[in-house]
Design an enzyme around this catalytic site. Structure first.
Site, PDB file in Angstrom:
ATOM      1  N   SER A  65     -61.702  12.531 -10.020  1.00 57.73           N
ATOM      2  CA  SER A  65     -62.751  12.775 -11.014  1.00 57.73           C
ATOM      3  C   SER A  65     -62.421  13.887 -12.003  1.00 57.73           C
ATOM      4  O   SER A  65     -63.162  14.069 -12.975  1.00 57.73           O
ATOM      5  CB  SER A  65     -64.079  13.078 -10.318  1.00 57.73           C
ATOM      6  OG  SER A  65     -64.641  11.900  -9.796  1.00 57.73           O
ATOM      7  N   ALA A  66     -61.335  14.607 -11.802  1.00 57.18           N
ATOM      8  CA  ALA A  66     -60.903  15.526 -12.855  1.00 57.18           C
ATOM      9  C   ALA A  66     -60.623  14.763 -14.147  1.00 57.18           C
ATOM     10  O   ALA A  66     -60.610  15.350 -15.233  1.00 57.18           O
ATOM     11  CB  ALA A  66     -59.666  16.296 -12.402  1.00 57.18           C
TER      12      ALA A  66
END
Length: 394
Positions: A76-77
């Protein structure tokens, strides 16, 4: 940087500034077993790289060591990077975050969603946290089709009145908004306007070259067991959220499955599945707050718009917990009790398994940490604490 890490006692390689020794030691301690996995760390300060180190193996199956060009799955970065691209589009006047989504994507208005804004979607307020029906891998990698499914659904709450993390649905929604509003592909825009000017080895849609450099993600047995037990206990909605209706395994990764599957990494799923180096990740975040390699990707005003708080406090399903809770801007995580980072001004995005990329305008820092060995909790806390201490002492 003046010090080589090549002879560090735990075989850390790379270079770092002399006052960053404690940071590198904290980084080395984040990798419990360098034979089972690896990691990389980059810190940019005032537009210059002061830490660029790595340790461990990129592929435990072959013993391939982590090299400077090794790329990790960002999980999710990836969202934070896509949010930077959207902020840049907004700064260029190509997209209005305050506009209703339906103004650029009429089908989205179905089931009373006509007043939900683009900024609401970015801040996890759309109420479309999971597909309403089961999905296959084919459905997942069809990003426009995935978006159309979501547009046809009723929201879990009306008019963006609540928020809840859109773990996998965020990307297809944002991708379609960008396409409808600007006629551009979000991953291509990011590659051309954000990554390329910085020579950052980061992509939101991996090609064959990038795929050949990826460190496959593994999960410690205890982490896999914890995940497979706890997610079903969270309920059916949570399971659909975290697996995209069954398209991904509960553990997110397997042997060339989930977020190790080249089809997923090449799909442009902006929610996750970006790949990149720690140095590339950190220099992008650095360029949001300081000229970096002569490039500033966002103005101060664009950063203020990006980081204006839009969601905080308990989420829609947080009825039995007192926090701490995350805070959100327009697609970026803000500093909070749940995510302290360097200072109250920090903003960025973390990812499953330990990935983290953020900027801090107070310190003039861009930070990137990536690993291929999934852990049950964040690994960067001691690293960030050591960095804060070192910068305060400078």
């Amino acid at each position: 940087m003046t010090r080589s890490a090549d002879h560090h006692p735990v075989h850390v390689e790379g270079r770092y500034a002399e006052n960053m020794t404690a940071v590198v030691e904290a980084f080395a301690a984040s990798v419990a077993d360098p034979a089972a996995g690896g990691a990389a760390l980059s810190v940019w300060h005032g537009g210059e790289e002061i830490v660029d180190v790595r340790v461990g193996v990129a592929d435990p199956g072959t013993g391939r060591q982590w090299e400077a060009e090794t790329r990790a799955v960002l999980f999710s970065a990836t969202k934070g990077l896509a949010a930077i691209a959207v902020a840049r589009l907004a700064e260029e006047g190509l997209l209005d975050p305050e506009a209703p989504v339906a103004s650029v994507w009429p089908e989205f208005a179905a089931h009373g969603k006509g007043r939900i804004t683009i900024a609401d979607v970015l801040a996890h307020r759309a109420g479309l946290v999971a597909p309403a029906t089961s999905m296959t891998l084919d459905d997942l990698v069809d990003i426009s089709g995935f978006a159309a499914r979501l547009a046809a659904q009723p929201p879990l709450w009306p008019d963006a009145r609540a928020h809840l993390y859109h773990a996998l649905t965020w990307g297809p929604l944002v991708s379609e908004i960008v396409r409808r509003a600007t006629g551009q592909d979000a991953a291509e825009f990011f590659a051309r306007e954000i990554a390329a000017p910085l020579d950052a080895a980061v992509t939101l849609r991996a090609d064959e070259h990038a795929l050949g450099l990826v460190a496959p993600t593994t999960m410690a047995p205890e982490t896999a067991l914890l995940t497979s037990r706890t997610v079903p206990q969270m309920g059916e909605l949570a399971e659909r959220m975290l697996t995209a209706g069954g398209a991904l395994p509960l553990t997110l990764v397997g042997n060339r499955t989930g977020l190790n599957d080249p089809r997923v990494l090449g799909s442009g799923l902006l929610s996750a599945a970006g790949v990149g180096t720690a140095s590339g990740l950190a220099r992008i975040w650095s360029s949001t707050v300081r000229p970096t390699r002569g490039v500033r990707v966002l103005s101060d005003d664009a950063v203020r718009q990006l980081t204006s708080p839009r969601s905080e406090g308990p989420g829609a399903t947080d009825t039995d917990t007192t926090g701490p809770f995350h805070r959100w801007g327009s697609g970026v995580q803000l500093a909070s009790e749940a995510l302290t980072w360097l200072s109250p001004d920090s903003f960025g995005h973390d990812g499953a398994g330990g990935q983290a990329g953020f900027a801090d305008p107070r310190y003039g820092v861009g930070f990137g940490y990536v690993t291929n060995r999934m852990a049950p909790s964040s690994l960067v806390g001691p690293i960030v604490a050591a960095l804060r201490a070192a910068l305060d002492d400078a």
